[in-house]
Scaffold this active site. Structure first.
Site, PDB file in Angstrom:
ATOM      1  N   ASN A 303     -22.428  20.448  12.569  1.00 35.54           N
ATOM      2  CA  ASN A 303     -23.519  20.849  13.654  1.00 35.54           C
ATOM      3  C   ASN A 303     -22.160  20.375  15.924  1.00 35.54           C
ATOM      4  OD1 ASN A 303     -25.363  20.854  13.052  1.00 35.54           O
ATOM      5  ND2 ASN A 303     -26.368  19.391  13.475  1.00 35.54           N
ATOM      6  N   GLU A 380     -26.223  23.789  13.411  1.00 33.06           N
ATOM      7  CA  GLU A 380     -26.852  23.477  14.626  1.00 33.06           C
ATOM      8  C   GLU A 380     -25.429  23.802  15.704  1.00 33.06           C
ATOM      9  OE1 GLU A 380     -28.108  19.544  16.706  1.00 33.06           O
ATOM     10  OE2 GLU A 380     -29.399  19.804  14.981  1.00 33.06           O
TER      11      GLU A 380
END
Length: 479
Positions: A303, A380
């Site tokens: 992420n 993400e």
């Protein structure tokens, strides 16, 4: 220089590349008292005065629990090939112990079936920060028993969904769970205890290892088990200054090494032990823990939002800590009071985070070297902007399109440089409850009117959908 300019040649991805979007249970589901669900630490935290912006909470959120068919149809319309979502632990196992509540599991069975019926590959995250409150009342992540309970929970969900879901993620951003939840207190459960922060980090690592073993004991061998780390790209304010390089080492240990050390290599960094010696003796790391944590992974989730810029602390500098992790008088960095954080120059998102796609490329290449042969996914990446409908009802967000084009180009460049990146999950599918920021920050590609809960794809959703359908970044922004 920011990488937001249109490329001169088409940026095309490998045919099997997954184009997805991501969400988490507490941020979107709502229905917090239905089907036997009991409070999580985020229910308690968000209902505590002063903890979230405007006292906002996820009781309704965007009502995905009742609107999941509409949301899956929207994903299919956009052309997404994958969807990463999290399971609400207290919806499945309300006390964090004992048998599952079948009505809770049935919701996720229906969601998975709906995704598969639309040709969308489900990716399940077992834990995205919503610990059952009863487990926190018993001590939470600083206690070893919580890791054991997680393994039991993982087995329950693996047995229920493992025949239809092939991609599994044990934990999302355990750094936030430990360091923001038990260090700075800006996340649930809101504790500010440096030693408990490091205990929590270790027991989250142990939960990952035990949970991985539990999943593999009940699922088909074809299934993939991973973890999603929000590993930091830590850079020195003055690259030639030894004190700033020492600051980088300290923050890199606390942000990255504390997790990837035991997970990937079976050991914590010795420099981490040295830096935190005044806080803890690490005696809670028991014989056999590191072997349990160091389970072979099938993939690694990364992420990324923004890099960190640090230096040795200067007593003359005053003001809030510019680490991008919320305002608190308590630091999430135990043993690092001699480190200062700085805001990088350039454009920023609504979160105040600098926009720098080079950091994503750097992160990917680091883990390509750190774990050679391990497939990587960007689980993400995204940006918050102050999105509003125009007079015609359309939501145009050219800044987010530029952000995505720059970061996806960085992913493609990493693939060209030899990294095995197999997919990208945009954060987020739609606007939602953004933790302590309440509903003030909009990360979604789909706009949600919080009064009516109507969904409207933004121009970035249409742009990203064209990329997903064609495997090539559109040369012209807009919809």
């Amino acid at each position: 220089m920011l990488e937001t300019a249109q490329p001169t040649t088409p940026v095309t991805f490998p045919p099997a590349f997954l184009w997805g979007a991501a969400t988490s249970a507490y941020q979107i589901e709502g229905a917090v008292r239905e089907g036997g669900r009991t409070p999580s630490i985020w229910d308690t935290f968000s209902h505590t005065p002063g903890r979230t912006a405007g006292g906002e909470h996820g009781d309704i959120a965007v009502d995905h629990y009742h609107r999941y068919r509409e949301d899956v149809a929207l994903m299919a319309e956009l052309g997404l090939s994958a969807y990463r979502f999290s399971i609400s632990w207290p919806r499945v196992q309300p006390t964090g112990r004992g048998p599952a509540v079948q009505v809770g599991l049935d919701f996720y069975r229906r969601l998975v079936d709906e995704l598969l019926a639309h040709g969308i590959k489900p990716a399940v995250t077992l834990y995205h920060w919503d610990l059952p409150q009863e487990l926190e009342d018993a001590g939470g992540w600083p206690e070893r028993d919580t890791a054991l309970r997680f393994a039991e929970y993982a087995q329950i969900v693996g047995e229920a969904l493992g025949d239809r879901v092939e991609q599994w993620i044990t934990l999302n951003e355990p750094w936030c769970s430990a360091f923001l939840g038990y260090g700075s207190g800006v996340h649930a459960p809101g504790r500010t205890e440096p030693e408990a922060t490091l205990r929590a980090a270790h027991h989250l690592n142990l939960a990952h290892g035990l949970g991985t073993s539990a999943l593999r004991s009940v699922m088909p061998a074809r299934n993939s088990v991973a973890i999603s780390l929000n590993s930091s790209v830590v850079r020195p304010l003055s690259p030639g200054a030894p004190a700033d390089l020492a600051a980088v080492r300290k923050i890199d240990d606390l942000a990255n090494g504390v997790f990837h050390g035991p997970i990937l290599h079976g050991a914590y960094p010795e420099s981490l032990f040295a830096a935190t010696e005044p806080i803890t003796d690490w005696s809670y790391v028991l014989d056999g823990d590191l072997r349990a944590i160091n389970q072979p992974l099938d993939a690694l989730g990364l992420n990324y939002y923004t890099p960190s810029l640090v230096s040795a602390a200067d007593a003359r500098l005053t003001g809030p800590r510019a680490d991008g992790h919320g305002a608190s008088t308590h630091s999430p960095w135990p043993g690092a009071d001699d480190v200062a954080f700085h805001q990088a120059p350039g454009e920023r998102t609504e979160m105040g985070w600098s926009i720098d796609p080079t950091g994503l490329h750097e992160l990917i290449m680091r883990y390509s070297r750190e774990a050679p042969g391990l497939p990587l996914y960007i689980t993400e990446n995204g940006a918050a902007y102050d999105d509003k409908p125009d007079s015609d009802g359309r939501v145009r967000d050219p800044e987010r399109i530029a952000y995505l084009q720059g970061h996806l180009s960085a992913v493609r460049r990493a693939i060209t440089d030899g990294a095995d990146v197999r997919g990208y999950y945009l954060w987020s599918l739609m606007d939602n409850f953004e933790w302590a920021y309440g509903y003030q920050k909009r990360f979604g590609a789909v706009y949600v009117d919080y009064a009516t809960l109507a969904r409207t794809p933004k121009s970035s959703a249409r742009w990203y959908g064209r990329a997903a359908r064609t495997g090539t970044l559109p040369a012209v922004a807009g919809d």
